[in-house]
Design a protein around this motif. Structure first.
Motif, PDB file in Angstrom:
ATOM      1  N   GLY A 489     -48.023  16.394  71.306  1.00 15.45           N
ATOM      2  CA  GLY A 489     -47.998  15.859  72.655  1.00 15.45           C
ATOM      3  C   GLY A 489     -47.213  14.572  72.760  1.00 15.45           C
ATOM      4  O   GLY A 489     -46.787  13.982  71.763  1.00 15.45           O
ATOM      5  N   ASP A 490     -47.035  14.095  74.001  1.00 17.53           N
ATOM      6  CA  ASP A 490     -46.332  12.841  74.213  1.00 17.53           C
ATOM      7  C   ASP A 490     -47.281  11.669  73.991  1.00 17.53           C
ATOM      8  O   ASP A 490     -48.441  11.854  73.602  1.00 17.53           O
ATOM      9  CB  ASP A 490     -45.678  12.803  75.600  1.00 17.53           C
ATOM     10  CG  ASP A 490     -46.687  12.829  76.750  1.00 17.53           C
ATOM     11  OD1 ASP A 490     -47.900  12.633  76.512  1.00 17.53           O
ATOM     12  OD2 ASP A 490     -46.251  13.060  77.903  1.00 17.53           O
ATOM     13  N   ALA A 491     -46.795  10.457  74.250  1.00 17.04           N
ATOM     14  CA  ALA A 491     -47.587   9.268  73.936  1.00 17.04           C
ATOM     15  C   ALA A 491     -48.898   9.235  74.714  1.00 17.04           C
ATOM     16  O   ALA A 491     -49.951   8.851  74.163  1.00 17.04           O
ATOM     17  CB  ALA A 491     -46.763   8.011  74.220  1.00 17.04           C
ATOM     18  N   VAL A 492     -48.850   9.622  75.967  1.00 12.70           N
ATOM     19  CA  VAL A 492     -50.072   9.599  76.784  1.00 12.70           C
ATOM     20  C   VAL A 492     -51.073  10.626  76.250  1.00 12.70           C
ATOM     21  O   VAL A 492     -52.271  10.340  76.097  1.00 12.70           O
ATOM     22  CB  VAL A 492     -49.747   9.871  78.269  1.00 12.70           C
ATOM     23  CG1 VAL A 492     -51.034   9.931  79.089  1.00 12.70           C
ATOM     24  CG2 VAL A 492     -48.828   8.799  78.807  1.00 12.70           C
ATOM     25  N   LEU A 496     -54.876  10.062  74.711  1.00 14.12           N
ATOM     26  CA  LEU A 496     -56.057  10.745  75.244  1.00 14.12           C
ATOM     27  C   LEU A 496     -56.776  11.535  74.153  1.00 14.12           C
ATOM     28  O   LEU A 496     -58.018  11.577  74.113  1.00 14.12           O
ATOM     29  CB  LEU A 496     -55.629  11.672  76.388  1.00 14.12           C
ATOM     30  CG  LEU A 496     -55.095  10.961  77.640  1.00 14.12           C
ATOM     31  CD1 LEU A 496     -54.461  11.963  78.586  1.00 14.12           C
ATOM     32  CD2 LEU A 496     -56.201  10.183  78.331  1.00 14.12           C
ATOM     33  N   ILE A 497     -56.019  12.161  73.263  1.00 18.42           N
ATOM     34  CA  ILE A 497     -56.647  12.893  72.152  1.00 18.42           C
ATOM     35  C   ILE A 497     -57.427  11.933  71.271  1.00 18.42           C
ATOM     36  O   ILE A 497     -58.559  12.227  70.844  1.00 18.42           O
ATOM     37  CB  ILE A 497     -55.580  13.653  71.345  1.00 18.42           C
ATOM     38  CG1 ILE A 497     -55.064  14.847  72.148  1.00 18.42           C
ATOM     39  CG2 ILE A 497     -56.150  14.137  70.005  1.00 18.42           C
ATOM     40  CD1 ILE A 497     -53.895  15.571  71.509  1.00 18.42           C
ATOM     41  N   ASN A 498     -56.855  10.769  71.006  1.00 17.34           N
ATOM     42  CA  ASN A 498     -57.569   9.781  70.189  1.00 17.34           C
ATOM     43  C   ASN A 498     -58.865   9.345  70.860  1.00 17.34           C
ATOM     44  O   ASN A 498     -59.884   9.168  70.196  1.00 17.34           O
ATOM     45  CB  ASN A 498     -56.677   8.570  69.931  1.00 17.34           C
ATOM     46  CG  ASN A 498     -55.523   8.894  68.986  1.00 17.34           C
ATOM     47  OD1 ASN A 498     -55.612   9.835  68.199  1.00 17.34           O
ATOM     48  ND2 ASN A 498     -54.447   8.106  69.076  1.00 17.34           N
ATOM     49  N   GLU A 499     -58.816   9.164  72.194  1.00 23.42           N
ATOM     50  CA  GLU A 499     -60.027   8.773  72.928  1.00 23.42           C
ATOM     51  C   GLU A 499     -61.086   9.869  72.855  1.00 23.42           C
ATOM     52  O   GLU A 499     -62.280   9.610  72.656  1.00 23.42           O
ATOM     53  CB  GLU A 499     -59.674   8.467  74.391  1.00 23.42           C
ATOM     54  CG  GLU A 499     -60.822   8.018  75.254  1.00 23.42           C
ATOM     55  CD  GLU A 499     -61.362   6.638  74.878  1.00 23.42           C
ATOM     56  OE1 GLU A 499     -62.473   6.308  75.337  1.00 23.42           O
ATOM     57  OE2 GLU A 499     -60.667   5.895  74.155  1.00 23.42           O
TER      58      GLU A 499
END
Length: 504
Positions: A489-492, A496-499
């Motif tokens: 995925g892109d940076a955003v 979100l995945i990390n969150e």
């Protein structure tokens, strides 16, 4: 040059009628209320509150003639290759009607009849099995059409089966459906043309495991080996075909759940109502052709009046799911910004379709319909004869239906501007004699033919849906990352995945 002249005339009418008001149009033509009405079998439609006049209709008819709309409808039912991007026909009409004259259409109709024979045998088998509950597992057209028809025609059920529907991959839906059911008295139908639809397979696996195996699993699919590998006996797999798109498929074996709910006779009546509208669509002249008139008005509202949305307002709680169904039919079919020849349409195409069932929605979004800054054309749908004996309730429902259409069209002046209704908000009013299999079939087929006619007028393909593929592909790429297996995925999306992972 003829086409350019018609477009100029179309725009001239739009300018001429920009300031026209619906009450003035009605007052100027005492015969308008009757002259702008049509009946096809159990379906009546009145277009008198649309912002058009006889001259406009003549020009719209000229546009329809220029694109050879009547021939296009005939080509559709005859089995021509109308789905150009996928090089195949769209033969949903052959599922219910034998009017197609081409060899491809006749062969498709024969296949549909054979499939209905097999479906009747499975219906009889389930009725004798002791099963009381059936879960339909599918998404998109494999869910919306059957779910709408089962809800709308509940008064024609003998109560033998309770039908349940699972579509969302959200596990809470399947969990809530299974709660309280008895696996020993429950069967499930997995509906997926490819038998590779992620949502259907995940939900199907959950139900299969809950059932304790595939003994009471059924499938509707073109991929019999995949269904068999999943645990479905091939004798319990009904066919699907690539010449029927999902949003046009309730007339096929996808309607298995409908046949279980209302019986095969009821299902045949549903098909017969649609076939009646098919015959009308290809045989009636332009000026008295209900689907074509509906399509021309839709194009007028979108392109001449510049109205970006369309409300669908059924005044019958049994039709509460109709706006959801038509969202897919209209927006998946017409949500295109490229013509079939690769060029831009040059005009706006699909409107945003939304709505809900009256009278409940009068207490939610009707404030915006009456006094909001955006004008929203509406399709009102009423039922003359109810399936209940509560006469006072039904008369109140019909009074509200008629009043809302009148108020939107005529408006109301007041000294206090906050209490004034601007009116001049166009609508078409449909009346069904009763909500029965035949009338529902005719109404849905009318919308199908209208959508196809709009696609011909705009030069776009109503039968592909490439726009839904990109998100699905990206979702497949993101699944490993959500499980902690690398990044995607892109940076955003990565943030979100990390969150999500930090809190799961």
């Amino acid at each position: 040059m003829a086409g350019e002249a018609l477009v100029r005339e179309f725009l001239d009418h739009a300018e001429r009628l920009a300031g026209a008001r619906i009450p003035d149009l009605l007052a100027a033509d005492p015969a308008r209320a009757g002259a702008m009405a049509l009946r096809v079998g159990p379906v009546y439609a009145n277009f008198a509150r649309q912002r058009i006049d006889a001259a406009t209709l003549a020009t719209l008819g000229g546009l329809a003639g220029h694109v050879r709309l009547s021939l296009a409808l005939r080509a559709l039912v005859d089995g021509a290759e109308v789905n150009a991007s996928e090089a195949r026909p769209a033969l949903h009409t052959a599922l219910r009607s034998g009017i197609g004259r081409g060899e491809v259409a006749r062969a498709a109709h024969a296949e549909a009849l054979a499939a209905r024979g097999r479906m009747a045998g499975l219906v009889d088998g389930l009725r004798a099995s002791g099963v009381t509950d059936v879960i339909n597992i599918g998404i998109g057209g494999s869910d919306l059409g059957p779910r709408l028809a089962v809800d709308a025609l509940k008064d024609f059920s003998d109560g033998r089966f309770h039908l349940h529907f699972v579509s969302n991959v959200d596990g809470s839906e399947v969990q809530h459906v299974l709660r309280g059911l008895d696996p020993a008295r429950t069967a499930a139908i997995l509906v997926s043309k490819s038998f590779g639809t992620q949502e259907t397979l995940l939900n199907g696996a959950a139900v299969r495991d809950w059932l304790g195996g595939g003994e009471r699993l059924y499938a509707v699919s073109a991929n019999v080996p995949a269904a068999e590998a999943f645990g479905v006996d091939p004798a319990r797999v009904l066919p699907m075909w690539d010449w029927v798109g999902g949003r046009y498929s309730l007339w096929s074996s996808v309607g298995f759940a409908i046949a279980l709910a209302i019986g095969m006779d009821g299902f045949e009546a549903l098909l017969a109502g649609a076939a009646e509208m098919d015959a009308h669509a290809v045989e009636a002249p332009l000026e008295t052709n209900l689907p074509i008139l509906h399509a021309l008005v839709a194009v007028w509202n979108r392109n001449a009046l510049g109205l970006p949305t369309q409300a669908v307002l059924p005044y019958d709680q049994r039709l509460a799911r109709l706006p959801d169904y038509l969202q897919q039919l209209v927006m998946e079919s017409l949500g295109k910004s490229v013509r079939s020849d690769g060029r831009s349409p040059g005009v706006a195409t699909v409107p945003v379709v939304w709505g809900g069932a009256g009278t409940g929605v009068q207490h939610s979004f009707f404030q915006a319909l009456h006094q909001g800054t955006d004008v929203v054309p509406a399709d009102f749908i009423g039922v003359v004869r109810p399936a209940h004996g509560l006469r006072d309730n039904h008369e109140a429902l019909l009074a509200n239906l008629l009043a809302q259409a009148e108020a939107l069209g005529n408006g109301h002046a007041a000294e206090d501007p906050q209490k004034a209704y601007p009116g001049n908000r166009p609508s078409t009013l449909f009346l069904l004699d009763e909500l029965a299999p035949r009338s529902l079939g005719a109404l849905l087929a009318m919308y199908e033919h209208s959508v196809y006619a709009q696609s011909v007028l705009w030069g776009i393909n109503a039968f592909d849906q490439w726009g839904v593929e990109l998100g699905k592909r990206i979702a497949g790429e993101l699944l490993p990352a959500l499980r902690g297996e690398g990044e995607a995925g892109d940076a955003v999306t990565r943030a979100l995945i990390n969150e999500i992972r930090a809190r799961s």
